[in-house]
Scaffold this motif. Structure first.
Motif, PDB file in Angstrom:
ATOM      1  N   LEU A  47       0.837  -1.210   0.000  1.00 58.01           N
ATOM      2  CA  LEU A  47       0.000   0.000   0.000  1.00 58.01           C
ATOM      3  C   LEU A  47       0.866   1.253   0.000  1.00 58.01           C
ATOM      4  CD1 LEU A  47      -2.727   1.516   0.348  1.00 58.01           C
ATOM      5  CD2 LEU A  47      -2.491   1.188   2.796  1.00 58.01           C
ATOM      6  N   HIS A  48       1.976   1.220   0.727  1.00 66.41           N
ATOM      7  CA  HIS A  48       2.742   2.468   0.868  1.00 66.41           C
ATOM      8  C   HIS A  48       3.399   2.920  -0.427  1.00 66.41           C
ATOM      9  CE1 HIS A  48       6.144  -0.251   2.086  1.00 66.41           C
ATOM     10  NE2 HIS A  48       6.757   0.565   1.280  1.00 66.41           N
ATOM     11  N   THR A  51       0.713   5.299  -1.218  1.00 66.63           N
ATOM     12  CA  THR A  51       0.442   6.415  -0.293  1.00 66.63           C
ATOM     13  C   THR A  51       1.565   7.442  -0.327  1.00 66.63           C
ATOM     14  OG1 THR A  51       1.427   5.167   1.526  1.00 66.63           O
ATOM     15  CG2 THR A  51      -0.958   5.100   1.336  1.00 66.63           C
ATOM     16  N   SER A  52       2.706   7.058  -0.869  1.00 66.04           N
ATOM     17  CA  SER A  52       3.807   8.014  -0.969  1.00 66.04           C
ATOM     18  C   SER A  52       3.252   9.304  -1.548  1.00 66.04           C
ATOM     19  CB  SER A  52       4.893   7.464  -1.885  1.00 66.04           C
ATOM     20  OG  SER A  52       5.453   6.318  -1.304  1.00 66.04           O
ATOM     21  N   ALA A  53       3.530  10.390  -0.851  1.00 67.44           N
ATOM     22  CA  ALA A  53       2.833  11.663  -1.103  1.00 67.44           C
ATOM     23  C   ALA A  53       2.624  11.981  -2.573  1.00 67.44           C
ATOM     24  CB  ALA A  53       3.612  12.788  -0.446  1.00 67.44           C
ATOM     25  N   SER A  57      -4.787  10.052  -5.024  1.00 65.28           N
ATOM     26  CA  SER A  57      -5.555  10.903  -4.115  1.00 65.28           C
ATOM     27  C   SER A  57      -6.193  10.059  -3.007  1.00 65.28           C
ATOM     28  CB  SER A  57      -6.642  11.607  -4.902  1.00 65.28           C
ATOM     29  OG  SER A  57      -7.581  10.661  -5.340  1.00 65.28           O
ATOM     30  N   PRO A  58      -6.498  10.692  -1.854  1.00 60.11           N
ATOM     31  CA  PRO A  58      -7.139   9.951  -0.761  1.00 60.11           C
ATOM     32  C   PRO A  58      -8.433   9.287  -1.213  1.00 60.11           C
ATOM     33  CG  PRO A  58      -6.451  12.095   0.019  1.00 60.11           C
ATOM     34  CD  PRO A  58      -6.191  12.078  -1.466  1.00 60.11           C
ATOM     35  N   LEU A  61      -7.405   6.192  -2.953  1.00 63.64           N
ATOM     36  CA  LEU A  61      -6.843   5.258  -1.977  1.00 63.64           C
ATOM     37  C   LEU A  61      -7.930   4.672  -1.087  1.00 63.64           C
ATOM     38  CD1 LEU A  61      -3.576   7.132  -1.064  1.00 63.64           C
ATOM     39  CD2 LEU A  61      -3.755   4.912  -2.152  1.00 63.64           C
ATOM     40  N   ARG A  77       0.076  -3.192   4.863  1.00 57.63           N
ATOM     41  CA  ARG A  77      -0.996  -3.678   3.997  1.00 57.63           C
ATOM     42  C   ARG A  77      -0.498  -3.868   2.577  1.00 57.63           C
ATOM     43  NH1 ARG A  77      -5.635  -2.826   7.084  1.00 57.63           N
ATOM     44  NH2 ARG A  77      -7.064  -3.351   5.436  1.00 57.63           N
ATOM     45  N   GLU A 271      -2.916  12.574  -9.564  1.00 57.01           N
ATOM     46  CA  GLU A 271      -2.169  13.629  -8.883  1.00 57.01           C
ATOM     47  C   GLU A 271      -0.705  13.653  -9.256  1.00 57.01           C
ATOM     48  OE1 GLU A 271      -4.393  13.817  -4.709  1.00 57.01           O
ATOM     49  OE2 GLU A 271      -2.407  14.680  -4.826  1.00 57.01           O
ATOM     50  N   LEU A 299       9.648  10.136  -6.269  1.00 56.58           N
ATOM     51  CA  LEU A 299       8.764   9.833  -5.138  1.00 56.58           C
ATOM     52  C   LEU A 299       8.762   8.360  -4.769  1.00 56.58           C
ATOM     53  CD1 LEU A 299       5.706  12.143  -5.798  1.00 56.58           C
ATOM     54  CD2 LEU A 299       7.057  12.044  -3.700  1.00 56.58           C
TER      55      LEU A 299
ATOM     56  N   LEU B 137      -4.655   8.657   5.334  1.00 63.74           N
ATOM     57  CA  LEU B 137      -4.692   8.930   3.885  1.00 63.74           C
ATOM     58  C   LEU B 137      -4.940  10.408   3.636  1.00 63.74           C
ATOM     59  CD1 LEU B 137      -6.734   5.879   2.533  1.00 63.74           C
ATOM     60  CD2 LEU B 137      -4.275   6.237   2.430  1.00 63.74           C
ATOM     61  N   ARG B 140      -2.083  12.573   4.148  1.00 63.98           N
ATOM     62  CA  ARG B 140      -0.972  12.249   3.244  1.00 63.98           C
ATOM     63  C   ARG B 140       0.239  11.714   4.005  1.00 63.98           C
ATOM     64  NH1 ARG B 140      -2.303  14.059  -2.058  1.00 63.98           N
ATOM     65  NH2 ARG B 140      -4.456  14.628  -1.796  1.00 63.98           N
ATOM     66  N   ARG B 142       3.006   9.294   4.477  1.00 67.81           N
ATOM     67  CA  ARG B 142       3.593   8.513   3.389  1.00 67.81           C
ATOM     68  C   ARG B 142       3.628   7.033   3.692  1.00 67.81           C
ATOM     69  NH1 ARG B 142       8.289  11.111  -0.014  1.00 67.81           N
ATOM     70  NH2 ARG B 142       7.924   9.075  -0.918  1.00 67.81           N
TER      71      ARG B 142
END
Lengths: 410, 468
Positions: A47-48, A51-53, A57-58, A61, A77, A271, A299, B137, B140, B142
């Motif tokens: 998952l990460h 999620t890396s900035a 988008s949330p 996700l 996860r 994004e 990223l 989430l 943000r 990471r």
């Protein structure tokens, strides 16, 4: 008890798979012809990675299929791949960073929860990524590749719509929104909801007006970009690099004779886009899209490497792609016992010549076959043309093949 | 008409609300223990008492038309399961609290910016894992790990988590526990929720009119969230490697105290009936915390704790979910003996699991349990298909027969089983308290000696009072 298929999924039936494979084959041949190489990333990723900035988008996700693996007691996860580009960037960073330019393509399925029942939760995409090129020429190459792949499927006409993520982001920064607001607005625009712009109340009323203008008009020439420059750049000089890029791509497309529309309401995307965003449309449907994502590779842990890519949606292509010519089906009525060998041999020769040769396993309905080859009656081969109802006798397999070729049945 | 009522903190105010509305419900008041209180004046009304968390779920799946629980539990459900099956009808105004993201006041990272800029993974512990994930989430973050907890989430920071997501009435209460709010996530109070289909298709008017309180207004937060300096933590984390031991709260606590006394391990501030998060043990380099036994195997697996006293039932539940987890049972401690059994109601025509399999059914068999993974395995091993496992959060006996067909639960004396008109159809295994440890920690040079000291002391405690 009948167990139905899982909610939100679809079965691909034989006729669907024929189309699917046709699309896949045309896309693969097209990419290979342009020097792109095929990759396949795993269905499971951490998952990460996503999620890396700034990568997804949330909202997106919030719809991924994520779960704890059998050894997930650490809370780490894994997800079913929701996107093709981010894993491709990861694959590049992990394996191919020594290449100055990586031209990659894939045909992969993506997973995202979908509650309306209008779309499937599993979607196939044909994607191409150009990692390591920063020039607008690279974006134009990808656009051309996408157009060629679509054209090979007989889908016509196709419209290109352009927008620019860098330009949008610079505009929103100029408005002086809070970081959270800015991310929210961008999220909405990338999800195709441009109505959100009407509600923006920033600290710069002049820019707000320009933004309304930006979304209100559509252009179709490099001149349009120059008009934008005259109106917007004086109050926001930071727009210059984005405008230059957009102008360059517009003039390249014009030079190549591709029609396009610059339309900022078409900026659907992710994004991670930083530059040009494009979409392919036909019959009012979005067949796919792509864009430049220069910050994604850093990223996900790679060096400062620019990249660009697009994906085509197989579900959309399947609905619009032309029916392709089908191979002729021939029904072979085989002899029993000793004669079976001859029948097998005839069928083998027919397949070798490019026909579909099926044995009669008790078909009641033979209308799907133009020709019936009957090996059962006497010497030689009886050939029945189901179109005309004519019967004729061929003395050898070679004579049969010659005749079929003359009839243009292949 | 079916109404789900909350047990616990909301019980008193909810009973008062119902009384005021003309629905005096016998056996439902502060501290009452009946799961099926009856409303004499309204014969068509069926009420059942659940843990608040279960109410949102029960209403969503349509087992109940209406329910009363706090908004945070509704949002916890909706954060993961995007469903429009639950309708928030109205705020009832009592039971106000705020869901906070909190850090330890002693920790360095006490702001969202500081947390976002961390390069390591952020550990977040919460009874609200879905809201915790959506918070992470949205912010943000990471890289993060969510540890779902049955309770005591506020005890974990700073050593065992960077953030906890906890519900508290005021941020003052947090400061008293050595915590500082990093963000206020949600303001919550008791609310009336309805199942959408019931609302659209059934006449609930009488109850709705009585329970709706339009005059309540918004839920106020009692104070704004600020990142205050807070009190310094009562203990700082020394650089020396610390061995950490988790002790259980709840009904295992008195037995654990007796046992530790026999083992000669003197622990201050771990007294039955008194809430303590961090008792003190007179041993250098050993830290003790009090958490829920349900949460211990996962916490030990992660290396957040090296040793813990829990039940074999929870260890097994953990191993069914994570077969290669580095947690093992080190000692059987001889107390807290229970049997893990499969229960059905007396009137169900079955006397064994085999009978259950043969039973003719129109729909999936519903197996309720707090032990989700044990229940799942029980259904799988016994070929009970099709089957749905219904997770519960306490008061599980109440689920039979309306909201589940089988219950996997523990029993000590069998008296609860008899009281609820249930019968045992199978015994899955026997469980008792045990000491569990992280196999990797036990091999570490810096921890090995202290761990074996504790294990040896406990072994003597067991021998002093042999396992019967």
């Amino acid at each position: 008890m009948k167990v139905p298929r899982c909610k939100g999924t679809r079965d691909l039936l034989p006729q669907d798979m024929t189309k699917f494979r046709h699309i896949e084959a045309e896309f693969r041949n097209c990419c290979l012809g342009w020097g792109y190489q095929e990759i396949r990333t795993p269905v499971l990723e951490y998952l990460h990675l996503f999620t890396s900035a700034g990568t997804l988008s949330p909202d997106m996700l919030g719809r991924v299929y994520s779960f704890l693996d059998w050894d997930g007691w650490s809370g780490e996860r894994v997800v079913l791949r929701p996107d093709g580009t981010i894993p491709a960037a990861r694959l590049y960073v992990e394996n191919l960073q020594n290449l100055p330019i990586a031209k990659l393509f894939y045909v992969e399925n993506m997973f995202a929860f979908e509650g309306t029942g209008e779309e499937s939760r599993e979607r196939w995409q044909c994607g191409a990524e150009l990692i390591g090129g920063s020039k607008p020429e690279g974006d134009v190459e990808l656009l051309s590749l996408g157009l060629e792949a679509i054209a090979r499927l007989g889908i016509d006409p196709v419209e290109i719509r352009l927008a620019h993520a860098g330009l949008l982001k610079t505009f929103l920064e100029g408005l002086g929104l809070s970081g959270e607001q800015e991310a929210e607005v961008l999220d909405q625009i990338f999800s195709g909801n441009v109505d959100v712009l009407a509600d923006i109340k920033g600290r710069n009323p002049e820019l707000e007006k320009q933004l309304q203008l930006l979304f209100g008009i559509k252009g179709s020439s490099p001149g349009f970009v120059e008009n934008l420059r005259s109106v917007c750049a004086p109050s926001l000089p930071a727009l210059e690099p984005s405008l230059n890029e957009l102008a360059r791509i517009a003039s390249l497309l014009t030079a190549l004779g591709f029609g396009y529309r610059i339309d900022f309401t078409s900026g659907r995307g992710f994004e991670y886009y930083t530059g040009i965003i494009y979409s392919f449309y036909s019959s009012g449907r979005r067949l796919g899209g792509g864009g430049r994502y220069d910050e994604l590779v850093p990223l996900v842990g790679g060096g400062s490497v620019c990249a660009s890519g697009f994906a085509l949606y197989v579900d959309e292509l399947m609905d619009l792609a032309e029916e392709m010519p089908r191979r002729e089906r021939i029904l072979v009525k085989a002899k029993d016992g000793e004669g079976l060998k001859d029948s097998l041999e005839v069928a083998r020769l027919l397949r070798g010549a490019g026909y579909i040769a099926e044995f009669d396993l008790g078909y009641k309905e033979t209308s799907g076959f133009r020709w019936i080859v009957d090996m059962r009656a006497g010497e030689g081969i009886e050939l029945i043309d189901q179109l005309s109802g004519e019967k004729q006798r061929k003395s050898s397999p070679a004579e049969l093949l010659n005749f079929l070729e003359e009839m243009g049945s292949k | 008409m079916k109404l789900a009522l909350p047990k616990g903190q909301l019980q008193e105010s909810t009973a008062a609300l119902l009384k005021e509305a003309g629905f005096a419900i016998a056996d439902y008041r502060k501290g009452s223990r009946s799961y099926r209180p009856r409303c004499e004046g309204f014969p068509g009304l069926f009420t059942k008492v659940f843990h608040e968390r279960d109410i949102a779920i029960q209403v969503a799946i349509g087992n109940y038309d209406l329910g009363i629980c706090r908004l945070d539990w509704v949002e916890e459900l909706l954060a993961k399961y995007h469903s429009d099956a639950v309708v928030k009808v109205g705020d009832l105004g009592y039971g106000k609290r705020t869901l906070y993201a909190v850090a330890a006041s002693s920790s360095e990272a006490k702001s969202l910016e500081a947390l976002r800029s961390r390069s390591q993974s952020l550990r977040i512990v919460s009874e609200y894992p879905n809201l915790a994930e959506s918070f992470a989430l949205k912010q943000r973050l990471r890289r993060f790990q969510i540890f779902p907890a049955w309770g005591a989430a506020g005890v974990y920071p700073p050593e065992n988590a960077e953030l906890a997501i906890v519900a508290e009435a005021t941020s003052k209460r947090l400061r008293e526990q050595g915590l500082v709010p990093v963000a206020a996530i949600l303001q919550s109070s008791a609310c009336l929720v309805a199942n959408r289909n019931s609302l659209e298709g059934k006449d609930l008017g009488q109850l709705l009119a009585a329970l709706s309180r339009p005059d309540v207004g918004d839920v106020g937060v009692e104070e704004a969230v600020g990142v205050g300096a807070g009190k310094r933590a009562r203990r700082s984390v020394s650089g020396e490697p610390v061995v950490s031991l988790a002790l259980p709260d709840g009904h295992q606590q008195p037995h654990t105290i007796d046992f530790l006394n026999r083992a000669g391990l003197k622990i201050d501030g771990y007294d039955a009936g008194k809430p303590t998060a961090r008792p003190r043990i007179g041993l250098d380099g050993v830290m003790v915390k009090v958490i829920r036994p349900q949460d211990m195997p996962l916490q030990v697996a992660n290396g957040n704790f090296d040793l813990a006293i829990t039940g074999r039932d929870w260890l097994l539940d953990h191993h069914f979910r994570f077969p290669s987890s580095p947690v093992e049972e080190l000692l059987e401690l001889g107390f807290g003996k229970v049997r893990i059994v499969a229960l059905v109601t007396q009137d169900m025509p079955v006397s064994s699991t085999d009978d259950l399999r043969e039973l003719k059914r129109d729909s999936a068999l519903r197996v309720a349990s707090e032990y989700v993974n044990i229940a799942d395995r029980y259904a799988y091993d016994n070929h009970l298909t099709p089957c749905k496992v219904v997770p519960t959060w306490g008061a599980s006996e109440a689920f039979l027969p309306e909201d589940a067909d089988v219950l996997i639960d523990n029993t000590q004396t069998g008296s609860t089983i008899a009281r609820h008109n249930l019968k045992v159809i199978d015994t899955l295994f026997e469980s008792s308290a045990c000491l569990i440890g992280n196999t990797e920690a036990m091999g570490r040079l810096d921890k090995r000696e202290r761990i074996s000291f504790l294990v040896e002391a406990m072994r003597r405690g067991v021998e002093a009072h042999p396992v019967s």
